[in-house]
Every structure is written in C-alpha cells, then in structure tokens.
Design a protein around this motif. Structure first.
Motif, PDB file in Angstrom:
ATOM      1  N   ALA A 144     -22.076 -24.245 -10.626  1.00  0.00           N
ATOM      2  CA  ALA A 144     -21.759 -25.401 -11.149  1.00  0.00           C
ATOM      3  C   ALA A 144     -20.901 -25.452 -12.402  1.00  0.00           C
ATOM      4  CB  ALA A 144     -22.867 -26.300 -11.546  1.00  0.00           C
ATOM      5  N   ASN A 145     -19.885 -26.202 -12.536  1.00  0.00           N
ATOM      6  CA  ASN A 145     -18.823 -26.065 -13.335  1.00  0.00           C
ATOM      7  C   ASN A 145     -19.345 -26.646 -14.885  1.00  0.00           C
ATOM      8  OD1 ASN A 145     -17.127 -24.415 -12.161  1.00  0.00           O
ATOM      9  ND2 ASN A 145     -16.188 -26.287 -11.018  1.00  0.00           N
ATOM     10  N   PHE A 146     -19.289 -26.199 -15.992  1.00  0.00           N
ATOM     11  CA  PHE A 146     -19.827 -26.704 -17.291  1.00  0.00           C
ATOM     12  C   PHE A 146     -18.878 -26.657 -18.115  1.00  0.00           C
ATOM     13  CE2 PHE A 146     -22.009 -26.329 -21.318  1.00  0.00           C
ATOM     14  CZ  PHE A 146     -22.489 -27.503 -21.639  1.00  0.00           C
ATOM     15  N   SER A 147     -18.432 -27.427 -19.087  1.00  0.00           N
ATOM     16  CA  SER A 147     -17.760 -27.623 -19.916  1.00  0.00           C
ATOM     17  C   SER A 147     -18.034 -28.473 -21.061  1.00  0.00           C
ATOM     18  CB  SER A 147     -16.226 -28.034 -19.446  1.00  0.00           C
ATOM     19  OG  SER A 147     -16.307 -29.271 -18.908  1.00  0.00           O
ATOM     20  N   ALA A 148     -17.761 -28.033 -22.350  1.00  0.00           N
ATOM     21  CA  ALA A 148     -18.392 -28.727 -23.419  1.00  0.00           C
ATOM     22  C   ALA A 148     -17.584 -28.060 -24.641  1.00  0.00           C
ATOM     23  CB  ALA A 148     -19.657 -28.609 -23.760  1.00  0.00           C
ATOM     24  N   THR A 149     -17.702 -28.893 -25.697  1.00  0.00           N
ATOM     25  CA  THR A 149     -17.120 -28.640 -27.047  1.00  0.00           C
ATOM     26  C   THR A 149     -18.102 -28.283 -28.001  1.00  0.00           C
ATOM     27  OG1 THR A 149     -16.913 -30.828 -27.773  1.00  0.00           O
ATOM     28  CG2 THR A 149     -15.034 -29.860 -26.639  1.00  0.00           C
ATOM     29  N   ALA A 150     -18.117 -26.920 -28.410  1.00  0.00           N
ATOM     30  CA  ALA A 150     -19.027 -26.309 -29.369  1.00  0.00           C
ATOM     31  C   ALA A 150     -18.437 -26.878 -30.914  1.00  0.00           C
ATOM     32  CB  ALA A 150     -19.293 -25.096 -29.553  1.00  0.00           C
ATOM     33  N   ASN A 151     -19.571 -27.921 -31.456  1.00  0.00           N
ATOM     34  CA  ASN A 151     -19.113 -28.227 -32.859  1.00  0.00           C
ATOM     35  C   ASN A 151     -20.275 -27.949 -33.904  1.00  0.00           C
ATOM     36  OD1 ASN A 151     -16.954 -29.788 -32.032  1.00  0.00           O
ATOM     37  ND2 ASN A 151     -18.300 -31.515 -31.565  1.00  0.00           N
ATOM     38  N   GLN A 152     -20.025 -28.203 -34.999  1.00  0.00           N
ATOM     39  CA  GLN A 152     -20.887 -27.628 -35.949  1.00  0.00           C
ATOM     40  C   GLN A 152     -22.243 -28.558 -35.726  1.00  0.00           C
ATOM     41  OE1 GLN A 152     -19.383 -27.956 -39.834  1.00  0.00           O
ATOM     42  NE2 GLN A 152     -17.838 -26.099 -39.752  1.00  0.00           N
ATOM     43  N   TRP A 153     -22.138 -29.692 -35.447  1.00  0.00           N
ATOM     44  CA  TRP A 153     -23.200 -30.430 -35.465  1.00  0.00           C
ATOM     45  C   TRP A 153     -24.187 -30.307 -34.149  1.00  0.00           C
ATOM     46  CZ3 TRP A 153     -18.500 -32.543 -35.914  1.00  0.00           C
ATOM     47  CH2 TRP A 153     -17.856 -33.295 -34.845  1.00  0.00           C
ATOM     48  N   GLU A 154     -23.430 -29.767 -33.036  1.00  0.00           N
ATOM     49  CA  GLU A 154     -24.120 -29.614 -32.067  1.00  0.00           C
ATOM     50  C   GLU A 154     -24.928 -28.223 -32.076  1.00  0.00           C
ATOM     51  OE1 GLU A 154     -21.305 -29.324 -28.960  1.00  0.00           O
ATOM     52  OE2 GLU A 154     -21.057 -31.618 -28.667  1.00  0.00           O
TER      53      GLU A 154
END
Length: 695
Positions: A216-226
């Motif tokens: 499965a394709n997964f995409s996300a942005t890694a931020n400091q709060w995450e």
C-alpha cells in the motif's frame, strides 16, 4: 617376420601414433597390393632397429630448469577433481519474503554445456529405416542387400588380417583368451569409453513460488508535533505495560488460584459447556449458604417501623458487588436487563481526564454477588451502556475516546464479544460519549440507537448488515439561533451534550441536557432549531428523564445541588429540591409516578414521594463506607423493590425499599392501574399551576 610388421614397429617412434594403428594400416596395404618378401631381408632390418633401441639414454636439462632440493622433490601435490563448475558464482543473494531479508543461495547450478547437437540418424534395423527402404522400392533394397553382402565379405577378410597382425604385434594382449578373440560390441552412435564415464547426481529444484506481500502506498509529512505525539504514545504504552506488570505482581494468592482454575477450564476447550452448568449450580449453592441471611431479608424483610411512621422510610443494604480488576475504576453507568430482572450491567471507567486507562463492562446477577457473570475489558473507559429492549443480548456502549460499540453476550463461551465499533473513518465522536439509548427498529427492521457527546452531536447509529452507519440528527449550539441566521462575523460556539432521553410515547421528541445548564427539547425532523430551550440549571446537567406514567413531566439533576421537575409546556420548573451537594444521578421509580430517587457526591441517597411529602425526602441514607466516596449512578429494578447505587471506587450496593417508599406496589393501589398514577401527578400539578395562573 613380415615386412609390414617392421614398418609398424618403426611407427611406434612417431609421437601420437599407437603401434596397433600403424600395424593395421601397413597390413591393409600389403594385403591389397604388395607380395611377400624373404625372411632374410626382414632379419637385417630388425637388427638395425635393435641397434637404435640399445643406445644409452642421456638426460638433457633445459637451461631455465629449476634446481630443487630433495625435500622439495619428495613433496607431493594432490589435486581433487570435482564435478563442480569453477566459474559458477558462489555469492548469489536472493530476497526471502518469508523472513523479509536477503539470504545467500546455497545451491548453484553447476551444469555447463559447451556444445549440443540433435542428430537425425536412424538405426538400420529400426522400424523407421524399414519404412524408408519400403518407400524406395524392392529393387533398390535388393541391390543394396547384394552390395551390403559384398562389403561384409571384404570387411570380414580385413578384420581377419587385422586380428592376425594384432596377435603378432601384441602377443601378450589380454583381448584373446585361450586363442579365441572376443568381439567388443560398442554403441554405434555417441560411443564413449566406460572408464571415462562418471555418475553425476541429479539436480533438485529448491525454488518455491510464494505470493508477494500486500502493498500500500503511504505518504505523510513528519512534523515536530507528530514526532512528539509519537513519543508520547510510546511512553504511555510503556507506562501501561509497567502498570499491568505491577498489578500482576501485587495480586493475592487467592487470585492466582482462581486464575489457575480458570486456565484449567479454558484448556479443556469443548468440555466447558459440559462442566460450566454443574459448576454454576455448585457455586449458587455455596453463595446461597454464605449469603442466606441477606437472601432472607431480600425476600421477606419488611421494616416494622413504617407502620408508625407514615412519612418516613428506610433503605436496607443487601449485597455489595465488586470485582478485583474494577476497584480502581468508577461506576460510570448502571442498567437493568429488560428480560432477566435479576441481571444488570455495570460500566467502569474514569471521569478524570488525567487518570484515563482501560475500561470494563461487567454483568452481575442477584443470585451470585461474589463474582460477575460476564466480563469484557475495553481499551478505553466505558461511559455509558444500554440493553436492547427486545434483544437483551445486545448492549450499546459509549466510550471515553468518542467511539460507540455494540456487544453481544455469548452463553456458550460465557463472554461478551464486540460486534461493531465506530472509528474515525465511520464518524465517531471527538469527545466522550455520555449516554446511549436504543430505539425502535427503523422501516427496514434495522436496529438503531442514539448517542450524545460533548462535541455537540446527537448521532443515530444503524446496524446495516455487517457495518455501523451513522447519521447526525442535530448539532447543539449555544443559544437558539438557527443555521444561516444571526451575526455571521462570529463563529458559532458548539454546545456540549451531557444527557438525553426520548419520550415514552412520542418517538420523535427527546430532551438534551448540556454542560452550560440548559435543557433543549428537540425533534428528529428538525435538525436546525430546538423546539424549546429551558434555562434549567446554573451548572452542567447530569441526567434528564421522562416520567414513566405522565407524558408531560420530566426530571433533571445538576452539579448545582438541585433536582427539578418540569412540565415541558412551561418554562419554569414545577418542583425544585436542594440536596446541599452535587447530584450525580436521578431516576423515576417504575411503579409510581410520584416517587424518584437521587444520589449525591457526599455518599447519600434520597428517596422522595411527592404524593406524601412535597418538601422533604421520605428517606435520606448514607451508603458509602468512606467519607470521600462519591456516588455516581443509581437505577431502580423494574420488578423487585431494589435500588442499586454505584460509586467512584468500583462498588455497586443494592438497597431494599421499605413499605413506605413503595406504597404504589400494594395490591389495592396496584389494582387501580396506571390511570391512578397519572391522576396523582395531575393533582400535584394542579396545585402548583393554580398560584401561577392567578398571578
């Protein structure tokens, strides 16, 4: 000796020519062309050859030859010949889907084919050769046969001469035994010497074909709060694991013995159904002997003092229900089973935001106060539950994380199993769910229930086949401003729902209590505006319930220490009672229209009968053993004169009502029917409405 033999001997000196081959060639030439010569000439030639053989041998060393010592000369070099291919790779690595890593391949194909050619030759005695000869004709076959016979005669003559010459050249040959020669039959095609053949083990296929893992394709942005939230979740998970381990170490030996017995019963598997019933019978017998006095009081005790006190009553404590794992959890909900009147469900959780942990759904029976009949632990704290009125094995549950679920009781395994649960994708609430209520099946005969939460949504949940579908009925907002009207410059502030209840006869009408103290009368058909809004309390409303007998009356309680009785056609309350402490819950008695009970956070239970006294309670009794114990919920039994009360320490106490608190259950009063109860309430309302009408 013949001249041809001498030439064969000379041919031995030539490199790469064997004596037997030279002798055969010379013999064939002399037999076809030349005549025999005298033995004298042959003798002279042999003598010349012997002189050449008798010459001494001289060792000639090349100039660049190495000079080795005796030890180096004696050193032996051994080489082992194998069938492996020296050029085959030995470090092939392939990906293993089973172990999810790269692994070296042990078996490599060692076969190396330098040349391969498929021939089309046929054996002359084969069937295919005969067919070909038949196609060419009988005459060609006859001519070929005669030519073949002549060739065979010539070949036999040549072979006879060759055998004689071979015997003369090699008199000690092992080919002839006792003067007779054995003809060696060899394969006519692809002949190879037997000594040069080696046996190679057949190769085995070790490769296996497997289905590739799902992707499965997964995409996300890694931020400091995450990243921070991920660390916080990991720390919380570790703390939960530590708490579980500490709880296991702190358990008593008795609990360990019970667990061992339970484990032994679980291991038996299929024998559970056969053993469970006798075990329950024995357990009931033991409990009947242990709690015999309480059972006698439940059945026969009546307070004799009620005969001398018309306006006072008492509450007799009966059984106290508790479970070891739920002692640190508060009782967040109580509900009696509509079919089995001795069975009730208890929801365990926590109202404290900082002390949230796992929850539990437990079901107790009055026949066995020592241990719950059914237990189900949940990941989030349980805030409310409700039994289905027609299918009592279905239980709707609301959780602190905003999700709702439907559980079912399985008698074969004595467990409560989860059937449906809402998620973020299926429209769960964003705040805790404070109350759930089953309603009648819809037009498609699908079961449905409603839920209210602090996020301001009142949602209808419908069980359709194997999924839980939601529909938002109304969204609570502060004030009575419909959607699309008013000042658009300000964002509308959502109201926080805390309790609700549906009308007993009009299914479309329901009441909603909010955290700011207001009570809204709503309808399923109007989702944008409230039918009525009551400024009921100054603090959060904890409970709102319609009267069982009178369709206009409902009761409410709040954290502002008051309990109020309302007529939904009037904005002002009919009765107001101040209990000097925060009121956790209030409930109408199922047998009378004028009797209700309330519990407060100081550990007291109040029972009122408006037909007897409109100002003071008939019974005021402290239930909690400890001073700081808060009572959270209470519920009347629909059949027996029993009231159960839950506290914030996980205990549920059952109380029996004295005769003065349940006069409506007497045979004379009961024979008058429900119309009598409605008339009692109307009489009280008329007394209250007359002064307000005059003013």
């Amino acid at each position: 000796m013949k001249k041809g033999n001498v030439k064969a001997a000379k041919a031995d000196k030539k490199p790469g020519v064997t004596p037997s081959n030279a002798a055969v060639k010379s013999v064939s030439k002399t037999a076809a062309v030349k005549t025999k010569k005298k033995d004298d000439d042959d003798a002279t030639q042999i003598g010349d050859d012997l002189d050449e053989w008798m010459q001494p041998k001289q060792l000639i060393k090349p100039d660049d030859q190495l000079e080795l010592t005796e030890a180096e000369l004696k050193e032996e070099f051994t080489r082992i010949l194998t069938a492996n291919n020296p050029h085959a790779p030995s470090n092939i690595v392939r990906y293993s889907f089973k172990e999810k890593c790269f692994k070296p391949t042990s078996s490599v194909d060692q076969l190396a084919i330098h040349f391969a050619l498929d021939g089309n030759m046929l054996h002359k005695d084969s069937d295919e050769a005969r067919r070909q000869r038949a196609r060419q004709g009988l005459e060609a076959e006859h001519d070929a046969g005669e030519a073949g016979e002549e060739e065979d005669k010539e070949n036999k003559a040549v072979e006879a001469v060759e055998e004689k010459s071979a015997e003369e050249v090699r008199p000690d040959s092992s080919a002839s035994v006792g003067g007779k020669s054995e003809a060696k039959l060899t394969n006519q095609f692809n002949f190879s010497e037997r000594a040069s053949q080696t046996y190679n083990n057949p190769y085995r296929e070790r490769g296996t074909s497997t289905e590739p893992p799902p992707r499965a394709n997964f995409s996300a942005t890694a931020n400091q709060w995450e990243i921070y939230d991920a660390y916080v979740e990991d720390l919380q998970r570790q703390e939960k694991m530590k708490e579980k381990e500490s709880r296991k170490t702190q358990t008593f030996k008795k609990d360990d013995d019970k667990k061992k017995k339970l484990m032994q019963v679980e291991v038996q598997g299929d024998d559970i159904s056969r053993i469970s019933k006798p075990c329950k019978i024995v357990e009931r017998m033991i409990n009947q002997n242990t709690y015999d006095e309480i059972a006698q009081d439940f059945k026969y005790w009546e307070d004799a003092a009620d005969e001398f006190k018309d306006q006072e009553g008492t509450l007799l404590p009966l059984w106290k229900f508790s479970f070891e794992k739920s002692k640190r959890m508060a009782v967040t909900s109580l509900c009696w089973s509509p079919k089995y009147h001795d069975l009730f469900g208890v929801g365990h959780g926590s109202y404290d935001f900082l002390k949230q942990s796992n929850g539990m759904v437990a079901m107790y029976t009055l026949k066995n106060p020592s241990f719950p009949e059914y237990i189900c632990e949940t990941e989030s704290g349980v805030m409310c539950l409700d039994f289905h009125p027609e299918h009592p094995n279905y239980i709707a549950v609301g959780f602190y994380d905003g999700s709702v679920g439907v559980y079912t009781v399985v008698q074969q395994t004595n467990k409560i199993e989860l059937m449906y649960r809402s998620t973020a994708k299926t429209g769960k609430h964003t705040d805790p769910v404070w109350q759930v209520k089953w309603q009648k099946d819809d037009l498609d005969n699908n079961m449905n229930f409603f839920s209210v939460s602090s996020d301001g949504r009142i949602t209808q949940w419908t069980i359709v086949k194997s999924e839980l579908r939601h529909t938002d009925i109304i969204t609570l907002k502060q004030g009575n401003t419909p959607e699309g009207e008013g000042d658009n410059t300000q964002l509308p502030s959502l109201g926080c729902g805390t309790a609700f209840d549906f009308h007993k006869t009009m299914d479309y009408m329901f009441l909603v209590g909010t955290e700011e103290g207001k009570i809204h009368k709503c309808s399923k058909t109007y989702s944008s505006q409230f039918l009525e809004t009551y400024d009921a309390h100054h603090m959060a409303v904890y409970s709102v319930k319609w009267n069982h007998f009178h369709p206009k009356i409902f009761i409410s309680c709040s954290a502002d220490w008051t309990v109020k009785i309302w007529d939904h056609h009037y904005q002002e309350p009919m009765f107001t009672f101040d209990l000097n402490n925060s009121v956790g819950d209030v409930a109408w008695a199922p047998y009378a229209s004028t009797v209700f009970a309330a519990c407060t956070t100081d550990g007291r239970v109040y029972v009122y009968d408006l037909n007897v006294n409109k100002y003071e309670p008939l019974s005021e009794q402290s239930v909690a053993n400890k001073k700081r114990t808060k009572l959270t919920h209470l519920a009347f039994n629909p059949e027996y004169p029993v009231l159960i009360v839950g506290d914030d320490r996980g205990y549920v106490t059952s109380l029996k009502l004295s005769p003065n608190l349940r006069k409506a259950t007497q045979p004379k009063e009961k024979a008058k029917g429900p119309e009598n109860e409605m008339a009692k309430m109307e009489k009280l309302l008329s007394l209250v409405r007359e002064p307000s009408a005059k003013n």
